[in-house]
Design a protein around this motif. Structure first.
Motif, PDB file in Angstrom:
ATOM      1  N   TRP A   1     -24.511 -90.253  27.873  1.00  0.00           N
ATOM      2  CA  TRP A   1     -23.990 -90.654  29.187  1.00  0.00           C
ATOM      3  C   TRP A   1     -22.481 -90.522  29.262  1.00  0.00           C
ATOM      4  O   TRP A   1     -21.929 -90.111  30.276  1.00  0.00           O
ATOM      5  N   LEU A   2     -21.794 -90.882  28.167  1.00  0.00           N
ATOM      6  CA  LEU A   2     -20.335 -90.752  28.176  1.00  0.00           C
ATOM      7  C   LEU A   2     -19.917 -89.292  28.272  1.00  0.00           C
ATOM      8  O   LEU A   2     -19.043 -88.929  29.044  1.00  0.00           O
ATOM      9  N   ASN A   3     -20.548 -88.445  27.455  1.00  0.00           N
ATOM     10  CA  ASN A   3     -20.169 -87.033  27.436  1.00  0.00           C
ATOM     11  C   ASN A   3     -20.728 -86.278  28.628  1.00  0.00           C
ATOM     12  O   ASN A   3     -20.244 -85.207  28.961  1.00  0.00           O
ATOM     13  N   GLY A   4     -21.754 -86.835  29.268  1.00  0.00           N
ATOM     14  CA  GLY A   4     -22.365 -86.167  30.412  1.00  0.00           C
ATOM     15  C   GLY A   4     -21.842 -86.705  31.728  1.00  0.00           C
ATOM     16  O   GLY A   4     -20.723 -86.416  32.154  1.00  0.00           O
ATOM     17  N   GLU A   5     -22.680 -87.559  32.325  1.00  0.00           N
ATOM     18  CA  GLU A   5     -22.403 -88.082  33.668  1.00  0.00           C
ATOM     19  C   GLU A   5     -21.002 -88.688  33.820  1.00  0.00           C
ATOM     20  O   GLU A   5     -20.271 -88.359  34.751  1.00  0.00           O
ATOM     21  N   LEU A   6     -20.630 -89.566  32.894  1.00  0.00           N
ATOM     22  CA  LEU A   6     -19.339 -90.254  33.044  1.00  0.00           C
ATOM     23  C   LEU A   6     -18.181 -89.261  32.961  1.00  0.00           C
ATOM     24  O   LEU A   6     -17.287 -89.273  33.808  1.00  0.00           O
ATOM     25  N   SER A   7     -18.198 -88.394  31.941  1.00  0.00           N
ATOM     26  CA  SER A   7     -17.110 -87.419  31.787  1.00  0.00           C
ATOM     27  C   SER A   7     -16.998 -86.524  33.010  1.00  0.00           C
ATOM     28  O   SER A   7     -15.893 -86.246  33.479  1.00  0.00           O
ATOM     29  N   ALA A   8     -18.150 -86.079  33.510  1.00  0.00           N
ATOM     30  CA  ALA A   8     -18.138 -85.189  34.675  1.00  0.00           C
ATOM     31  C   ALA A   8     -17.465 -85.883  35.853  1.00  0.00           C
ATOM     32  O   ALA A   8     -16.611 -85.308  36.537  1.00  0.00           O
ATOM     33  N   HIS A   9     -17.852 -87.136  36.086  1.00  0.00           N
ATOM     34  CA  HIS A   9     -17.257 -87.873  37.209  1.00  0.00           C
ATOM     35  C   HIS A   9     -15.765 -88.103  37.003  1.00  0.00           C
ATOM     36  O   HIS A   9     -14.971 -87.977  37.938  1.00  0.00           O
ATOM     37  N   LEU A  10     -15.376 -88.481  35.772  1.00  0.00           N
ATOM     38  CA  LEU A  10     -13.960 -88.749  35.494  1.00  0.00           C
ATOM     39  C   LEU A  10     -13.129 -87.477  35.681  1.00  0.00           C
ATOM     40  O   LEU A  10     -12.073 -87.507  36.303  1.00  0.00           O
ATOM     41  N   ASN A  11     -13.646 -86.355  35.150  1.00  0.00           N
ATOM     42  CA  ASN A  11     -12.919 -85.093  35.284  1.00  0.00           C
ATOM     43  C   ASN A  11     -12.758 -84.691  36.742  1.00  0.00           C
ATOM     44  O   ASN A  11     -11.683 -84.288  37.166  1.00  0.00           O
ATOM     45  N   ASN A  12     -13.861 -84.829  37.488  1.00  0.00           N
ATOM     46  CA  ASN A  12     -13.831 -84.479  38.904  1.00  0.00           C
ATOM     47  C   ASN A  12     -12.791 -85.256  39.666  1.00  0.00           C
ATOM     48  O   ASN A  12     -12.072 -84.726  40.503  1.00  0.00           O
ATOM     49  N   ALA A  13     -12.716 -86.555  39.360  1.00  0.00           N
ATOM     50  CA  ALA A  13     -11.815 -87.427  40.111  1.00  0.00           C
ATOM     51  C   ALA A  13     -10.447 -87.491  39.441  1.00  0.00           C
ATOM     52  O   ALA A  13      -9.540 -88.140  39.954  1.00  0.00           O
ATOM     53  N   ASP A  14     -10.310 -86.814  38.272  1.00  0.00           N
ATOM     54  CA  ASP A  14      -9.061 -86.855  37.511  1.00  0.00           C
ATOM     55  C   ASP A  14      -8.635 -88.301  37.219  1.00  0.00           C
ATOM     56  O   ASP A  14      -7.522 -88.717  37.507  1.00  0.00           O
ATOM     57  N   VAL A  15      -9.575 -89.045  36.654  1.00  0.00           N
ATOM     58  CA  VAL A  15      -9.329 -90.447  36.332  1.00  0.00           C
ATOM     59  C   VAL A  15      -9.452 -90.624  34.816  1.00  0.00           C
ATOM     60  O   VAL A  15     -10.305 -90.009  34.188  1.00  0.00           O
ATOM     61  N   GLU A  16      -8.576 -91.426  34.250  1.00  0.00           N
ATOM     62  CA  GLU A  16      -8.655 -91.726  32.817  1.00  0.00           C
ATOM     63  C   GLU A  16      -9.806 -92.694  32.569  1.00  0.00           C
ATOM     64  O   GLU A  16     -10.124 -93.527  33.426  1.00  0.00           O
ATOM     65  N   ILE A  17     -10.377 -92.620  31.366  1.00  0.00           N
ATOM     66  CA  ILE A  17     -11.531 -93.464  31.083  1.00  0.00           C
ATOM     67  C   ILE A  17     -11.169 -94.952  31.126  1.00  0.00           C
ATOM     68  O   ILE A  17     -11.984 -95.796  31.505  1.00  0.00           O
ATOM     69  N   ALA A  18      -9.932 -95.265  30.789  1.00  0.00           N
ATOM     70  CA  ALA A  18      -9.506 -96.672  30.803  1.00  0.00           C
ATOM     71  C   ALA A  18      -9.558 -97.238  32.226  1.00  0.00           C
ATOM     72  O   ALA A  18      -9.638 -98.442  32.424  1.00  0.00           O
ATOM     73  N   ALA A  19      -9.507 -96.340  33.223  1.00  0.00           N
ATOM     74  CA  ALA A  19      -9.539 -96.789  34.615  1.00  0.00           C
ATOM     75  C   ALA A  19     -10.873 -96.438  35.272  1.00  0.00           C
ATOM     76  O   ALA A  19     -10.972 -96.349  36.491  1.00  0.00           O
ATOM     77  N   SER A  20     -11.916 -96.247  34.461  1.00  0.00           N
ATOM     78  CA  SER A  20     -13.207 -95.842  35.000  1.00  0.00           C
ATOM     79  C   SER A  20     -13.749 -96.843  36.026  1.00  0.00           C
ATOM     80  O   SER A  20     -13.774 -98.035  35.778  1.00  0.00           O
ATOM     81  N   PRO A  21     -14.175 -96.335  37.190  1.00  0.00           N
ATOM     82  CA  PRO A  21     -14.741 -97.221  38.228  1.00  0.00           C
ATOM     83  C   PRO A  21     -16.036 -97.883  37.763  1.00  0.00           C
ATOM     84  O   PRO A  21     -16.381 -98.946  38.253  1.00  0.00           O
ATOM     85  N   VAL A  22     -16.757 -97.251  36.853  1.00  0.00           N
ATOM     86  CA  VAL A  22     -17.953 -97.873  36.282  1.00  0.00           C
ATOM     87  C   VAL A  22     -17.539 -98.463  34.938  1.00  0.00           C
ATOM     88  O   VAL A  22     -17.043 -97.765  34.063  1.00  0.00           O
ATOM     89  N   SER A  23     -17.734 -99.769  34.791  1.00  0.00           N
ATOM     90  CA  SER A  23     -17.268-100.417  33.569  1.00  0.00           C
ATOM     91  C   SER A  23     -18.213-100.130  32.403  1.00  0.00           C
ATOM     92  O   SER A  23     -19.359 -99.721  32.595  1.00  0.00           O
ATOM     93  N   ALA A  24     -17.721-100.359  31.188  1.00  0.00           N
ATOM     94  CA  ALA A  24     -18.533-100.160  29.992  1.00  0.00           C
ATOM     95  C   ALA A  24     -19.745-101.102  30.032  1.00  0.00           C
ATOM     96  O   ALA A  24     -20.863-100.725  29.674  1.00  0.00           O
TER      97      ALA A  24
END
Lengths: 478, 97
Positions: free
Chosen positions: A346-369
């Motif tokens: 999930w981290l390498n797939g869905e989450l990374s794709a969304h973060l890259n698309n939105a250009d957001v750092e993981i520390a500021a991920s809208p979906v929490s751990a």
């Protein structure tokens, strides 16, 4: 002719101390101009520098992490030059006797290989102030807040052989200093800057060609691009019969070129000498041992642990461990759901794709751990199918609310998998009745049709049926 | 020991030290520097092979301070003696690298 590039980097790492290296002024970024420049930073007459213990500790930490010799005895020198943002007329640095001696860093290459890059030395020094040229017509504004900010200058051997290797080395150094907690790694705020020494030589030749130095590069992309351009330029000059001159060059990202800043004739002679204001720095073996005992787990060790204790693939382990924020996020997710493999996916797939698309750092991920961990739990206990899990993830992402409750949202969006036999049986019977030909084929042993029938049921239930259960139900009703 | 007379690039040295030599006095400055260099040559003739370099004449070590912010903002105070300031910046004649 084919050419080989020879590259060495000098990386300035801004150390994450609260106060400056030689004064009690704050180092916080973004203060009003000159609000954090005290008498010592301004170089007013009669002041004396006193070394910050935390800066020493951070330098030692770095030295230990790269397996370097730590010099228990080191000296601070004055590097003399005149520039308005250097009020004392000299920068306090270390010249002949730096605190960190020879070490090395293992560079993971994109092709899966590994190379050892030598570190010549790392020394402590103070940063200069900032000159602002575009605020006051005909004048330069000087902000001395950055003056005296502690820097660790890390000098590599000329061991790098391409622009991409140099960028990878810079990236790995960035990851390491963040892991060690000695630098916030904020490139946009100038927390890591680098100078690149670049030369080229004919493939197979032992001797180095003449080199140039590109100053002050401050992003991963720029490191790669600036060096790439400089290599091309040098090859061009040499192939058209010219010669390379030792000089300092500047990378202009907008013009996409490097250009001469100062030639060797105009180069500075820094006239280093030991700073009489600062006695030698003596640290004890016990101090070094205490720092060693408190070293955090480093990227390599973490990568090994992810493979051995969590059963991740080498690729997943590396991609999750090379960045501290990412590694911590991953471990928080696993802490909630207890499923490392699915968490890695999930981290390498869905989450990374969304973060890259939105250009957001993981520390500021809208979906929490925490939320991602709960979502994975619900996949594990068959509440969610992979399809509905993705829908849920999208909803969580859109809400960007760490307070959102995953279970409540599953209810609200009706994403719960149909696990009730009765309800599902009815749908299955309906599908079987509507597809008598396929059912007949299946009865005659053509297992391939099963996939088709399961697909029909999934379609009829909007993806909410549990595929495993659908399989069983179809087989049972034959 | 020093066979050849040292060559002194006075203009380069003056530039490094940000000194302005009066053309009339530059010859005497050159003569002074030659004397100084001759003296340094004399010192360098001493055999120091087994002598560790001495960075400081005092037999002591640097004391360290804790990483604490102890300074308060005194910008107005400091800037009261500056020839020119604006919006918190010190202003100097335009310099571009």
């Amino acid at each position: 002719m084919s050419w080989e590039a020879v590259i060495g980097l000098e990386i300035h790492v801004q150390l994450a101390t609260q106060s400056k290296i030689f004064s009690g002024a704050a180092t916080a970024y973004g203060a009003e101009p000159n609000a954090q420049a005290c008498a010592v930073d301004l170089g007013l007459p009669g002041v004396l520098p006193v070394l910050n213990e935390a800066a020493v500790e951070m330098a030692v930490k770095f030295g230990l992490a790269i397996g370097a010799e730590i010099n228990l005895h080191s000296i601070f020198d004055r590097k003399n030059y005149f520039y308005p943002d250097l009020p004392k007329g000299y920068q306090i640095s270390q010249f002949a006797t730096p605190i960190v001696g020879k070490g090395e860093i293992k560079l993971d290459l994109t092709d899966g290989g590994q190379r050892i890059i030598g570190i010549t030395r790392a020394h402590l020094e103070e940063d200069a102030g900032k000159s602002v040229h575009d605020l006051f017509p005909g004048q330069t504004g000087i902000d001395l807040n950055r003056t005296g900010t502690p820097l660790l200058e890390v000098v590599s051997e000329p061991d790098l052989r391409s622009a991409s290797e140099a960028a990878e080395y810079f990236r790995q150094m960035h990851s390491l200093v963040k892991y060690l907690g000695i630098c916030d790694g904020n490139l946009a705020e100038g927390s890591m800057r680098c100078d690149a020494n670049v030369s080229v030589r004919p493939q197979g030749q032992e001797a180095f060609g003449e080199r140039t130095e590109i100053k002050n590069i401050n992003s991963f992309r720029f490191v790669e691009r600036a060096i790439e351009l400089e290599i091309e330029r040098q090859i061009d000059v040499l192939e058209t019969g010219g010669t390379i001159h030792r000089e300092t060059r500047l990378f202009d990202a907008d013009a996409d070129e490097t250009r001469t800043m100062r030639s060797k004739e105009l180069s500075e002679d820094y006239r280093y000498f030991p700073d009489p204001d600062l006695l030698p720095l003596e640290i004890t073996a016990a101090f070094v041992q205490a720092v060693r005992d408190n070293l955090p787990e480093l990227p390599d060790a973490r990568c090994q642990r992810y493979q051995q204790a969590m059963g991740l693939s080498a690729y997943d382990a590396a991609s999750l461990s090379n960045d501290l924020d990412r590694a911590e996020f991953f471990e928080a997710v696993v802490g909630v759901c207890g499923n490392p493999k699915l968490s890695a996916n999930w981290l390498n797939g869905e989450l990374s794709a969304h973060l890259n698309n939105a250009d957001v750092e993981i520390a500021a991920s809208p979906v929490s751990a925490e939320q991602l961990g709960q979502l994975i739990q619900r996949i594990d206990d068959d509440t969610l199918s992979s399809k509905t899990a993705k829908q849920l993830f999208k909803a969580l992402w859109a809400q960007a609310n760490a307070e959102s409750n995953v279970d409540a949202l599953i209810e609200q969006l009706g994403l719960k998998q149909m696990n009730d036999d009765g309800e599902l049986s009815a749908v299955v019977s309906g599908v079987l009745e509507a597809n008598p030909d396929q059912v007949a084929e299946l009865r005659s042993g053509k297992d391939k049709v099963l996939g088709f029938l399961v697909g029909q049921v999934m379609k009829a239930t909007g993806g909410k049926a549990n595929p495993k259960q659908v399989n069983e139900l179809i087989r049972k009703s034959l | 020991m020093s066979e050849a007379k040292p060559t002194i690039d006075l203009a380069h040295l003056a530039n490094l030290a940000r000194l302005n030599f009066d053309p009339n006095s530059s010859e005497s400055a050159r003569a002074d520097l030659e004397k100084i260099i001759a003296m340094i040559d004399a010192m360098q003739a001493v055999n120091t092979e087994d002598v560790a370099p001495l960075s400081h004449p005092l037999d002591g070590a640097q004391r360290l301070r804790q990483d604490l912010v102890t300074e308060t903002e005194q910008r107005d105070n400091f800037q009261s003696t500056a020839p020119s300031t604006s919006e918190g910046y010190y202003l100097v004649p335009r310099v571009v690298d």
